[in-house]
Design a protein around this motif. Structure first.
Motif, PDB file in Angstrom:
ATOM      1  N   GLY A 100      15.225  20.068  67.288  1.00  0.00           N
ATOM      2  CA  GLY A 100      15.381  20.534  68.652  1.00  0.00           C
ATOM      3  C   GLY A 100      14.184  21.311  69.148  1.00  0.00           C
ATOM      4  N   ASP A 104      12.714  20.175  72.578  1.00  0.00           N
ATOM      5  CA  ASP A 104      12.787  21.120  73.690  1.00  0.00           C
ATOM      6  C   ASP A 104      11.397  21.501  74.192  1.00  0.00           C
ATOM      7  OD1 ASP A 104      15.491  21.007  73.468  1.00  0.00           O
ATOM      8  OD2 ASP A 104      15.800  23.124  73.020  1.00  0.00           O
ATOM      9  N   LYS A 107      10.204  18.749  76.357  1.00  0.00           N
ATOM     10  CA  LYS A 107      10.833  18.784  77.677  1.00  0.00           C
ATOM     11  C   LYS A 107      10.105  19.762  78.599  1.00  0.00           C
ATOM     12  CE  LYS A 107      15.545  17.730  76.044  1.00  0.00           C
ATOM     13  NZ  LYS A 107      16.889  18.273  75.812  1.00  0.00           N
ATOM     14  N   THR A 149      20.725  19.272  66.680  1.00  0.00           N
ATOM     15  CA  THR A 149      20.700  19.865  68.017  1.00  0.00           C
ATOM     16  C   THR A 149      21.286  18.968  69.095  1.00  0.00           C
ATOM     17  OG1 THR A 149      18.510  19.036  68.626  1.00  0.00           O
ATOM     18  CG2 THR A 149      18.602  21.072  67.356  1.00  0.00           C
ATOM     19  N   SER A 151      19.504  17.492  71.059  1.00  0.00           N
ATOM     20  CA  SER A 151      18.600  17.672  72.196  1.00  0.00           C
ATOM     21  C   SER A 151      18.106  16.348  72.753  1.00  0.00           C
ATOM     22  CB  SER A 151      17.408  18.543  71.776  1.00  0.00           C
ATOM     23  OG  SER A 151      16.577  18.835  72.865  1.00  0.00           O
ATOM     24  N   THR A 154      20.368  15.661  75.787  1.00  0.00           N
ATOM     25  CA  THR A 154      20.710  16.680  76.769  1.00  0.00           C
ATOM     26  C   THR A 154      19.607  16.934  77.784  1.00  0.00           C
ATOM     27  OG1 THR A 154      19.838  18.621  75.596  1.00  0.00           O
ATOM     28  CG2 THR A 154      22.034  17.820  74.946  1.00  0.00           C
ATOM     29  N   CYS A 157      16.605  22.757  77.738  1.00  0.00           N
ATOM     30  CA  CYS A 157      15.547  23.247  76.872  1.00  0.00           C
ATOM     31  C   CYS A 157      15.844  24.711  76.579  1.00  0.00           C
ATOM     32  CB  CYS A 157      14.192  23.096  77.581  1.00  0.00           C
ATOM     33  SG  CYS A 157      12.877  24.141  76.931  1.00  0.00           S
ATOM     34  N   SER A 171      17.647  24.225  82.558  1.00  0.00           N
ATOM     35  CA  SER A 171      18.691  23.208  82.621  1.00  0.00           C
ATOM     36  C   SER A 171      18.552  22.415  83.912  1.00  0.00           C
ATOM     37  CB  SER A 171      20.072  23.888  82.574  1.00  0.00           C
ATOM     38  OG  SER A 171      21.098  22.940  82.665  1.00  0.00           O
ATOM     39  N   ARG A 176      16.310  15.480  80.830  1.00  0.00           N
ATOM     40  CA  ARG A 176      16.945  14.606  79.850  1.00  0.00           C
ATOM     41  C   ARG A 176      15.969  13.504  79.413  1.00  0.00           C
ATOM     42  NH1 ARG A 176      22.326  14.589  79.517  1.00  0.00           N
ATOM     43  NH2 ARG A 176      22.499  15.099  81.728  1.00  0.00           N
ATOM     44  N   HIS A 205      28.701  22.386  69.176  1.00  0.00           N
ATOM     45  CA  HIS A 205      28.529  21.605  70.405  1.00  0.00           C
ATOM     46  C   HIS A 205      29.827  20.874  70.753  1.00  0.00           C
ATOM     47  CE1 HIS A 205      23.894  21.221  69.756  1.00  0.00           C
ATOM     48  NE2 HIS A 205      24.205  22.309  70.433  1.00  0.00           N
ATOM     49  N   GLY A 278      25.923  15.625  71.424  1.00  0.00           N
ATOM     50  CA  GLY A 278      24.984  15.866  72.518  1.00  0.00           C
ATOM     51  C   GLY A 278      25.406  15.168  73.796  1.00  0.00           C
ATOM     52  N   GLY A 282      26.201  17.862  76.488  1.00  0.00           N
ATOM     53  CA  GLY A 282      25.133  17.750  77.478  1.00  0.00           C
ATOM     54  C   GLY A 282      25.653  17.544  78.882  1.00  0.00           C
TER      55      GLY A 282
END
Length: 423
Positions: A100, A104, A107, A149, A151, A154, A157, A171, A176, A205, A278, A282
């Motif tokens: 992640g 992240d 992202k 994660t 990630s 999703t 970050c 967010s 994504r 999650h 996720g 997400g």
């Protein structure tokens, strides 16, 4: 007026052994010439990023590798990555290879190399300004090397803001990834505690999205006001339930045997569960355990977990999330008893009925089995830290709003105190 609309979005997904060898083909579907590959030093040492970069180069793409991602990203580490991308760019696409932290960071790099403004402006309020991107982002291919994660699925970050000693995030749907490439073969080098922490992140999650406030219990919003976290909903529920069922049989085996051939099926199940969770959270969102985790991770003093880089103190994200999960789900039980009991039964098929203690008990047993710290005290916190931890959690307004039961300062203090020793 109550909300009548929920939204659902997901990246394109490619899953399976060897999937990471096809990224050059995947990028050929876009007008791509120059690619930024984002990873960290630990993942780079496995050779996976170099192999992927070589395959992209062999397909005629120009690849620049950034391998200085910080494990558990900070505002400083992300700003460093953004500066490097600006200096070596422009790029046509980004490929993130790692956990992640790498995804992240990629992202954030994608956002800040395509849109004006500084990192702090895009951070979620009240820590930042909650600025919205106005320009399209580059195609982002997320290639997870940890089973945790989610990630890759999703629009979120997460990072530490060093000056405030708290985690927060960015967010927005544009963050994504365009494509998630999930290759279980890339997870074989995970140390056992990394597998355990990442696996508990997956579990939380799924649990948090499944028990989140129902989407129609929120006030109605206009289309431009709707956020990726819209609350529990029928589609997210499907992904969360499936992820919980997979974790039931796979997490203990993946931690125990993940480095062996006998653990291969469990690794594959964990990789799929991470992505499924996720796809659920997400869209639905997470709540109290994640909100609590941000100050736990951000205020760490000297705890250094086995299997992680020992250059600096660290409470891994999945560990920080799950240490308060038993007490948090004990608190939220009364808001949705059936869902909490259903989640407990998915994790432990021997559970058929029970009260508010059932899900917390299932979680404590699982955490003990995979070698987790017994509680917050073991990672360095005590009674004197409770007020500070509560203050940090109260800053996570986006996550607290998704909780099925409103939690004030006194409620949060009770959860932290109840998490000092889980067994």
């Amino acid at each position: 007026m109550r909300e009548t609309v929920f939204t659902y979005a997901a990246p394109a997904l490619k899953f399976g052994s060897g999937a990471s060898a096809e990224i050059a083909f995947d990028l050929s579907q876009y007008a791509v010439r120059r690619v930024l590959l984002v990873t960290d030093a630990g993942v780079a040492a496995t050779g996976h990023p170099a192999r992927i970069a070589e395959q992209l180069s062999a397909a005629g793409l120009e690849v620049t590798t950034y391998d200085r991602v910080h494990v558990e990203p900070t505002d400083a580490s992300i700003e460093e990555a953004v500066a490097a991308a600006r200096d070596t760019g422009p790029f046509d696409a980004i490929v993130a290879v790692g956990g992640g932290s790498s995804i992240d960071t990629a992202k954030a790099v994608n956002l800040l190399t395509t849109n004006d403004g500084e990192l702090s402006e895009y951070l979620n309020a009240p820590v930042g300004e909650g600025r919205v991107p106005t320009r399209p982002l580059l195609p982002l291919v997320a290639v997870p090397t940890t089973t945790g994660t989610g990630s890759e699925a999703t629009a979120i970050c997460v990072l530490d803001v060093l000056s405030l000693r708290v985690k927060t995030g960015i967010s927005h749907t544009r963050l994504r990834p365009t494509l998630a490439v999930v290759d279980p073969d890339l997870t074989t080098t995970q140390p056992a505690m990394v597998t355990a922490a990442a696996g508990m992140d997956v579990l939380c999650h799924a649990l948090e999205s499944y028990t989140a406030r129902w989407y129609s219990d929120f006030d109605a919003k206009s289309p431009e006001q709707r956020v990726p976290y819209c609350g529990a909903n029928p589609i997210a529920d499907l992904w969360s339930e499936k992820a919980l069922a997979m974790l039931s049989g796979a997490l203990r085996i993946a931690v125990r045997d993940g480095a062996q051939d006998s653990g291969r099926p469990a690794r594959e199940q964990m990789a799929m569960a991470a992505t499924f969770a996720g796809l659920g959270f997400g869209n639905a969102g997470v709540h109290l355990p994640h909100a609590n985790a941000y100050p736990i991770a951000g205020r760490v003093r000297d705890f250094r977990p086995e299997g992680y880089p020992d250059a600096e103190p660290l409470v891994p994200h999945g560990m920080a999330v799950s240490l308060t999960a038993p007490a948090a789900f004990g608190f939220t039980f009364e808001a949705a008893p059936d869902r909490h009991l259903r989640a407990a039964a998915l994790l432990d098929p021997t559970v058929t009925t029970g009260d508010g203690g059932t899900l917390p008990d299932v979680l404590r047993t699982l955490m003990r089995d995979i070698g987790f710290p017994s509680g917050l005290a073991e990672v360095g916190y005590g009674e004197a830290d409770v007020d500070d931890l509560v203050d940090g959690t109260l800053q996570q307004t986006r996550l607290l709003a998704t909780a099925p039961r409103e939690a004030g300062a006194d409620d949060l203090a009770g959860i932290f105190r109840g998490s000092m020793e889980n067994w």
